[in-house]
Scaffold this motif. Structure first.
Motif, mmCIF file in Angstrom:
data_model
loop_
_atom_site.group_PDB
_atom_site.id
_atom_site.type_symbol
_atom_site.label_atom_id
_atom_site.label_comp_id
_atom_site.label_asym_id
_atom_site.label_seq_id
_atom_site.Cartn_x
_atom_site.Cartn_y
_atom_site.Cartn_z
ATOM 1 N N ILE A 98 0.844 -1.203 0.000
ATOM 2 C CA ILE A 98 0.000 0.000 0.000
ATOM 3 C C ILE A 98 0.877 1.250 0.000
ATOM 4 N N GLY A 99 1.974 1.188 0.770
ATOM 5 C CA GLY A 99 2.912 2.315 0.803
ATOM 6 C C GLY A 99 3.535 2.564 -0.562
ATOM 7 N N ILE A 100 3.843 1.483 -1.284
ATOM 8 C CA ILE A 100 4.394 1.625 -2.637
ATOM 9 C C ILE A 100 3.378 2.301 -3.554
ATOM 10 N N VAL A 101 2.110 1.895 -3.458
ATOM 11 C CA VAL A 101 1.054 2.500 -4.281
ATOM 12 C C VAL A 101 0.954 3.998 -4.006
ATOM 13 N N GLY A 103 3.072 6.058 -2.362
ATOM 14 C CA GLY A 103 4.303 6.792 -2.625
ATOM 15 C C GLY A 103 4.558 6.974 -4.108
ATOM 16 N N CYS A 104 4.360 5.915 -4.869
ATOM 17 C CA CYS A 104 4.569 5.976 -6.313
ATOM 18 C C CYS A 104 3.582 6.934 -6.964
ATOM 19 N N PHE A 105 2.314 6.867 -6.537
ATOM 20 C CA PHE A 105 1.310 7.760 -7.125
ATOM 21 C C PHE A 105 1.650 9.216 -6.845
ATOM 22 N N GLY A 106 2.044 9.512 -5.612
ATOM 23 C CA GLY A 106 2.380 10.891 -5.262
ATOM 24 C C GLY A 106 3.551 11.419 -6.066
ATOM 25 N N LEU A 107 4.615 10.639 -6.132
ATOM 26 C CA LEU A 107 5.809 11.073 -6.860
ATOM 27 C C LEU A 107 5.572 11.154 -8.359
ATOM 28 N N MET A 108 4.911 10.132 -8.899
ATOM 29 C CA MET A 108 4.673 10.095 -10.338
ATOM 30 C C MET A 108 3.743 11.209 -10.807
ATOM 31 N N SER A 109 2.642 11.409 -10.085
ATOM 32 C CA SER A 109 1.680 12.428 -10.508
ATOM 33 C C SER A 109 2.312 13.821 -10.454
ATOM 34 N N TYR A 110 3.122 14.082 -9.418
ATOM 35 C CA TYR A 110 3.804 15.378 -9.323
ATOM 36 C C TYR A 110 4.776 15.565 -10.480
ATOM 37 N N TRP A 111 5.603 14.550 -10.715
ATOM 38 C CA TRP A 111 6.609 14.639 -11.780
ATOM 39 C C TRP A 111 5.963 14.788 -13.156
ATOM 40 N N LEU A 112 4.944 13.986 -13.411
ATOM 41 C CA LEU A 112 4.284 14.035 -14.716
ATOM 42 C C LEU A 112 3.570 15.360 -14.953
ATOM 43 N N TRP A 132 3.646 -1.073 -9.835
ATOM 44 C CA TRP A 132 4.879 -1.113 -9.031
ATOM 45 C C TRP A 132 4.698 -2.048 -7.837
ATOM 46 N N ALA A 133 3.576 -1.885 -7.138
ATOM 47 C CA ALA A 133 3.316 -2.724 -5.964
ATOM 48 C C ALA A 133 3.136 -4.184 -6.371
ATOM 49 N N GLY A 134 2.408 -4.401 -7.470
ATOM 50 C CA GLY A 134 2.172 -5.761 -7.936
ATOM 51 C C GLY A 134 3.452 -6.471 -8.331
ATOM 52 N N MET A 135 4.336 -5.752 -8.999
ATOM 53 C CA MET A 135 5.591 -6.355 -9.437
ATOM 54 C C MET A 135 6.483 -6.694 -8.244
ATOM 55 N N TRP A 136 6.449 -5.856 -7.216
ATOM 56 C CA TRP A 136 7.229 -6.133 -6.007
ATOM 57 C C TRP A 136 6.724 -7.413 -5.336
ATOM 58 N N LEU A 149 -1.745 -6.174 -9.829
ATOM 59 C CA LEU A 149 -1.490 -6.094 -11.260
ATOM 60 C C LEU A 149 -2.790 -5.993 -12.058
ATOM 61 N N ASN A 150 -3.837 -6.665 -11.584
ATOM 62 C CA ASN A 150 -5.109 -6.593 -12.296
ATOM 63 C C ASN A 150 -5.790 -5.237 -12.137
ATOM 64 N N ILE A 151 -5.598 -4.596 -11.006
ATOM 65 C CA ILE A 151 -6.112 -3.233 -10.848
ATOM 66 C C ILE A 151 -5.422 -2.319 -11.851
ATOM 67 N N SER A 152 -4.103 -2.477 -11.980
ATOM 68 C CA SER A 152 -3.350 -1.694 -12.955
ATOM 69 C C SER A 152 -3.807 -1.993 -14.380
ATOM 70 N N ASN A 153 -4.010 -3.276 -14.683
ATOM 71 C CA ASN A 153 -4.430 -3.674 -16.027
ATOM 72 C C ASN A 153 -5.777 -3.082 -16.417
ATOM 73 N N ILE A 154 -6.746 -3.143 -15.518
ATOM 74 C CA ILE A 154 -8.100 -2.689 -15.855
ATOM 75 C C ILE A 154 -8.137 -1.178 -16.066
ATOM 76 N N ILE A 155 -7.298 -0.453 -15.316
ATOM 77 C CA ILE A 155 -7.256 1.004 -15.480
ATOM 78 C C ILE A 155 -6.480 1.387 -16.743
#
Length: 201
Positions: A98-101, A103-112, A132-136, A149-155
């Motif tokens: 959950i922390g990866i989700v 943290g990644c969302f916060g950093l990625m959305s800001y950078w993008l 990211w979380a699924g792959m870990w 990974l399926n949440i990522s896939n469907i989105i």
């Protein structure tokens, strides 16, 4: 010139998709060679994604590359210097995922949003965060990897269609189906492994 470029891009999508399909089928079968096919698919996909300005997905694929190497080593040897079995995530691992989700969302959305020309920063960041979380979790051979990974896939399906990457969108549909099947397959394998442990105890 443009037509030739688009043809090349489509060809690379197709080849990357082929390796990706083999990868996910091997993952479903709990076969360690999933990582070898995954690495080839990753390298091909990075070029296509760069041309489509999906920058978060490029970083995601770099992460996939690192996690594929880590995953192969962890599956092969694990902490006990023997092949790591399928297992459920511990409470600590759930929190880390959950922390990866987040943290990644916060950093990625800001950078993008502030540092790229992406027209879908939030959307792209959400897809990447769950992947990211699924792959870990996949690298640690945790059954919950299929859920993330399926949440990522469907989105990602409508995102890829919006970017006119129809082959990759079709692959995401396929990955969602195999991901669901993979979860059920891994649960069966995990129960069988646990049954064998109890039988020999």
């Amino acid at each position: 010139m443009i037509e030739e470029f688009l043809t090349q891009l489509t060809w690379l999508q197709g080849l990357g998709t082929l390796f990706g399909i083999v990868q996910v089928i091997l993952a479903r079968q709990n076969n360690i060679n999933t990582y070898l096919f995954g690495i080839v698919s990753i390298l091909l996909s990075m070029w296509v994604l760069y041309q489509s300005a999906l920058y978060a997905d490029i970083l995601l694929n770099l992460y996939y590359l690192v996690m594929s190497i880590y995953g192969w080593l962890f599956w092969k040897y694990g902490k006990q210097k023997a092949e790591t079995p399928i297992s459920s995530s511990t409470q600590s691992e759930h929190l880390k995922a959950i922390g990866i989700v987040l943290g990644c969302f916060g950093l990625m959305s800001y950078w993008l949003y502030f540092h790229t020309d992406s027209d879908v920063p939030i959307w792209d960041a959400i897809v990447s965060a769950f992947a990211w979380a699924g792959m870990w979790l996949m690298a640690r051979r945790k059954i919950e990897n299929w859920v993330y990974l399926n949440i990522s896939n469907i989105i990602s399906i409508p995102l890829l269609m919006y970017k006119e990457l129809y082959i990759y969108a079709g692959m995401s549909v396929f990955l969602f189906i195999v991901g669901t099947s993979g979860y059920l397959k891994w649960r069966k394998l995990m129960n069988e492994e646990n049954g064998n442990v109890y039988a020999t105890a």
